[in-house]
Design an enzyme around this catalytic site. Structure first.
Site, PDB file in Angstrom:
ATOM      1  N   ASP A 137       0.877  -1.160   0.000  1.00 39.58           N
ATOM      2  CA  ASP A 137       0.000   0.000   0.000  1.00 39.58           C
ATOM      3  C   ASP A 137       0.926   1.225   0.000  1.00 39.58           C
ATOM      4  O   ASP A 137       2.115   1.106   0.315  1.00 39.58           O
ATOM      5  CB  ASP A 137      -0.855  -0.031   1.275  1.00 39.58           C
ATOM      6  CG  ASP A 137      -1.616   1.256   1.490  1.00 39.58           C
ATOM      7  OD1 ASP A 137      -2.280   1.713   0.546  1.00 39.58           O
ATOM      8  OD2 ASP A 137      -1.533   1.809   2.602  1.00 39.58           O
ATOM      9  N   ASP A 166      -0.211   5.124   0.794  1.00 39.49           N
ATOM     10  CA  ASP A 166      -0.502   6.129   1.819  1.00 39.49           C
ATOM     11  C   ASP A 166      -0.396   5.541   3.223  1.00 39.49           C
ATOM     12  O   ASP A 166      -0.980   4.485   3.505  1.00 39.49           O
ATOM     13  CB  ASP A 166      -1.912   6.703   1.621  1.00 39.49           C
ATOM     14  CG  ASP A 166      -2.042   7.468   0.312  1.00 39.49           C
ATOM     15  OD1 ASP A 166      -1.018   7.959  -0.194  1.00 39.49           O
ATOM     16  OD2 ASP A 166      -3.169   7.580  -0.207  1.00 39.49           O
TER      17      ASP A 166
END
Length: 242
Positions: free
Chosen positions: A36, A38
């Site tokens: 991922d 963020d």
């Protein structure tokens, strides 16, 4: 009575320990690792930074918290947040120039080590491709290994929505991307690393999930992760055991 209560508790602890060792083993022999972006690869939430830059930070931050916690579908949260921000192409470009995403300490070293071992690295994000590509370039990750949402703009640069056909625009989208990667490359062992509910739900089809709390700790993700780390150094240390 006390003995009856202790035995199931011990079983749960043993199961958790077994799951932890299995997850570590899968990470050590992964053919591909998906991150991922963020609050995992970078310190901030890209959409929150964009909202602040456009002067609507508080309203959007609260909605991000709900989306990451799993109390709102991802697509609904994304649509609503973007309808508040309504950023222009110029604002997005200026954000990247003036406030470039800050890499989480240790991620560059981890990605380098994975590349040295010929492990494919992918970025799968519910954020925006224009920002994620900037991050990928910093980490020497090929742009065709980036899966993220595309903002749309009118010819004059004004906000025109986002590409709703991207798998990352949906709840469960990260899992769809991992299924696609397994099919396309023939990967047997794929590990997902992330901080949020949308990362956790990508396993399965990911072979294993590693929760990351180095920037923000989401209690329900921590609770449901068999291996939860707060620094990328922990993952580097595990790779040294190979």
């Amino acid at each position: 009575m006390l003995k009856r209560l202790i035995v199931p508790y011990q079983r749960r602890i043993l199961h958790k320990m077994a799951s932890l060792s299995q997850t570590k083993e899968l990470f050590r022999r992964a053919e591909a690792v998906c991150f991922d972006v963020d609050s995992t690869v970078i310190k901030e939430e890209g959409i929150d930074e964009l909202a602040k830059f456009c002067g609507v930070g508080d309203a959007v931050t609260e909605m991000t918290r709900k989306a990451m916690g799993g109390s709102m579908t991802f697509k609904k949260a994304l649509t609503e947040r973007l309808s508040i921000i309504r950023c222009s192409r110029e604002q997005v470009n200026k954000l990247i120039t003036d406030h470039p995403p800050q890499l989480t300490p240790g991620v560059r070293e981890l990605v380098d080590r994975l590349h040295e071992r010929n492990i494919k690295v992918f970025l799968i994000s519910g954020g925006f491709r224009c920002i994620v590509e900037h991050v990928a370039t910093q980490l020497n990750i090929p742009l065709h290994h980036v899966y993220a949402n595309r903002l749309k703009f009118y010819f004059n640069g004004e906000y025109a929505g986002f590409d709703e056909s991207q798998p990352t625009a949906e709840s469960g989208g990260k899992g769809k991307v991992i299924s696609l990667l397994k099919e396309q490359y023939g990967f047997k062992t794929v590990v997902m690393i992330g901080d949020g509910a949308t990362d956790l739900e990508a396993c399965p089809p990911a072979s294993a999930f590693i929760g990351f709390g180095g920037n923000v700790v989401r209690p329900q993700v921590k609770e449901r992760s068999s291996w939860y780390v707060t620094s990328f150094g922990e993952l580097l240390k595990e790779l040294e055991k190979i």
